[in-house]
Scaffold this active site. Structure first.
Site, PDB file in Angstrom:
ATOM      1  NE  ARG A   1      -4.161  -1.923   1.919  1.00 36.37           N
ATOM      2  CZ  ARG A   1      -4.208  -3.069   2.616  1.00 36.37           C
ATOM      3  NH1 ARG A   1      -3.261  -3.309   3.533  1.00 36.37           N
ATOM      4  NH2 ARG A   1      -5.153  -3.950   2.418  1.00 36.37           N
TER       5      ARG A   1
ATOM      6  CE  LYS B   1      -0.039  13.296 -15.395  1.00 35.64           C
ATOM      7  NZ  LYS B   1      -0.302  13.664 -16.799  1.00 35.64           N
TER       8      LYS B   1
ATOM      9  CE  LYS C   1       5.865  16.725 -15.003  1.00 31.60           C
ATOM     10  NZ  LYS C   1       6.071  15.433 -15.678  1.00 31.60           N
TER      11      LYS C   1
ATOM     12  CD  GLU D   1      -3.293  15.498 -16.673  1.00 33.19           C
ATOM     13  OE1 GLU D   1      -4.082  14.973 -17.460  1.00 33.19           O
ATOM     14  OE2 GLU D   1      -2.086  15.198 -16.597  1.00 33.19           O
TER      15      GLU D   1
ATOM     16  NE  ARG E   1       1.224  16.545 -13.575  1.00 30.90           N
ATOM     17  CZ  ARG E   1       1.785  15.739 -12.682  1.00 30.90           C
ATOM     18  NH1 ARG E   1       1.388  15.782 -11.423  1.00 30.90           N
ATOM     19  NH2 ARG E   1       2.739  14.893 -13.027  1.00 30.90           N
TER      20      ARG E   1
ATOM     21  CG  ASN F   1      -1.215  15.566 -20.898  1.00 26.84           C
ATOM     22  OD1 ASN F   1      -0.381  14.685 -20.765  1.00 26.84           O
ATOM     23  ND2 ASN F   1      -2.121  15.855 -19.965  1.00 26.84           N
TER      24      ASN F   1
ATOM     25  CG  HIS G   1       1.848  14.044 -24.245  1.00 23.85           C
ATOM     26  ND1 HIS G   1       2.547  15.219 -24.427  1.00 23.85           N
ATOM     27  CD2 HIS G   1       2.668  13.229 -23.529  1.00 23.85           C
ATOM     28  CE1 HIS G   1       3.728  15.120 -23.824  1.00 23.85           C
ATOM     29  NE2 HIS G   1       3.820  13.934 -23.282  1.00 23.85           N
TER      30      HIS G   1
ATOM     31  CG  HIS H   1      -0.245   9.206 -25.279  1.00 21.87           C
ATOM     32  ND1 HIS H   1      -0.817   9.592 -24.096  1.00 21.87           N
ATOM     33  CD2 HIS H   1       1.098   9.288 -25.077  1.00 21.87           C
ATOM     34  CE1 HIS H   1       0.133   9.905 -23.219  1.00 21.87           C
ATOM     35  NE2 HIS H   1       1.294   9.733 -23.807  1.00 21.87           N
TER      36      HIS H   1
ATOM     37  CG  HIS I   1       6.777   9.235 -24.960  1.00 22.29           C
ATOM     38  ND1 HIS I   1       5.401   9.220 -25.000  1.00 22.29           N
ATOM     39  CD2 HIS I   1       7.117  10.301 -24.182  1.00 22.29           C
ATOM     40  CE1 HIS I   1       4.925  10.223 -24.277  1.00 22.29           C
ATOM     41  NE2 HIS I   1       5.945  10.892 -23.770  1.00 22.29           N
TER      42      HIS I   1
END
Length: 364
Positions: free
Chosen positions: A120, A142, A225, A235, A239, A243, A246, A250, A264
């Site tokens: 956890r 992230k 950042k 986000e 934030r 992206n 992206h 993606h 990437h």
């Protein structure tokens, strides 16, 4: 010598050290975070061959058992996560221990997620070894893995306790990997700092050979950042600007099977070019700006369009459908990061699908 960028998140705050020779100081920097004189290192085969011995030497008396996973985006899935977690449990990694992610974005994301779910939640340290990881994925918490449905769709926000961005490690990167990582550097200028983009237009061709310029580019990217993450850790607002490129990128990564056909960072830079194309078509920015972005990508030896990707790609309608699995979809509406100018990005879901398809068709 190194600079320190502080990521101010209250009780979860941490420092990002940026500079040269940090691997040799690893023991001094990581030691204060340890209860026992041990860490558990998750890395990958290529990184281990270049840097694991030096990292262990820098740790001094700190024990550092390590698992080296297979390289590549394919490792960042359920099988790789299971391998990492089971190894950590085999090693009897406790809740009070520290996991170290020694590698690029794949290892950082995977190791961070493994740390987030192990018992956890255990603490972890990022030691990014690629330009992309140093300026982007190692900072902000992230973590996650890919599934057959898309990229980073399973994960958690789990902040590291320390980041060591040693720019000396970048000298071992293949040229293509360095250039691909540069896409995330350029993104910061495009989304929110026109002066930084102008600085990059002048200096970026020398980043790979000039360590001082490289360190400055990393520092400025991390500082930008860190400020955005401070304002919007999970986000919900600003934030999302990170992206930029992206949403397209993606989808292109999914279309190429997360393979070496498209790294990437290469997907991100093509995505940035397409985002400026889309902005210009919608009348949001000056018509000459997409050309300026593409000229810079050309100067850096980076791809600019779908036609620069080797092999066949799906048609525009299929690519738009792949975008529909993006994490930024809210209430079935796909959000895009567009721009009113260099350094003036914003988020919108008011984009007609037929215009997106037209941009993709033109790029192909």
């Amino acid at each position: 010598m190194s600079d320190v960028v502080h990521v101010d998140l209250g009780a979860r705050a941490y420092d990002v050290h940026v500079g040269r020779g940090l691997l040799a100081r690893a023991g001094d920097l990581i030691g204060p975070h340890l209860r026992l004189r041990r860490v558990f290192v998750l890395t990958e085969d290529r990184v281990a061959a270049h840097h694991l011995d030096a990292f262990r030497a820098g740790l001094g008396a700190i024990e550092a058992p390590a698992l080296a996973l297979a390289p590549g985006e394919g490792t960042k899935g359920w099988a790789g996560l299971t391998q990492a977690v089971e190894w950590l449990l085999d090693q009897r990694c406790e809740r009070g221990d520290v996991v170290v992610a020694l590698g690029g974005g794949v290892i950082g994301d995977l190791a961070g997620f493994a740390a987030a779910i192990l018992r956890r939640g255990v603490r972890f340290v990022q030691v990014p070894t690629t330009l992309l990881a140093q300026v982007d994925s190692s900072v902000g918490g992230k973590t996650g893995i890919n599934t057959r449905h898309g990229k980073n769709l399973v994960g958690a926000f789990h902040q590291p306790v320390l980041v060591l961005a040693d720019v000396d490690l970048l000298s071992t990167l293949p040229a293509r990997d360095f250039r691909a990582g540069y896409g995330e550097v350029m993104k910061y200028g495009l989304l929110g700092d026109a002066a930084f983009f102008e600085w990059l237009e002048e200096h970026a061709p020398n980043l790979e050979t000039d360590a001082a310029l490289g360190a400055e580019a990393v520092r400025r990217s991390v500082a930008m950042k860190a400020d955005i993450v401070r304002r919007d850790e999970t986000e919900q607002g600003d934030r999302a600007l990170l992206n930029l490129g992206h949403t397209f990128g993606h989808a292109l990564e999914a279309a190429t099977g997360y393979s070496d056909r498209l790294l990437h960072g290469e997907g991100v830079v093509i995505g940035c070019a397409l985002a400026f194309d889309l902005s210009a078509r919608l009348g949001l920015c000056a018509q000459e700006l997409p050309g300026r972005v593409r000229a810079h990508l050309h100067a850096m030896g980076l791809p600019r369009d779908l036609r620069d990707i080797p092999g066949d790609l799906p048609d525009a309608a299929t690519l738009v459908d792949l975008m529909g699995q993006d994490k930024k979809v809210i209430d079935g509406r796909l959000r895009f990061i567009l721009a009113r100018g260099i350094g003036a990005a914003f988020v919108t879901d008011a984009v007609p699908p037929d215009v997106v398809r037209a941009v993709l068709d033109a790029s192909a």
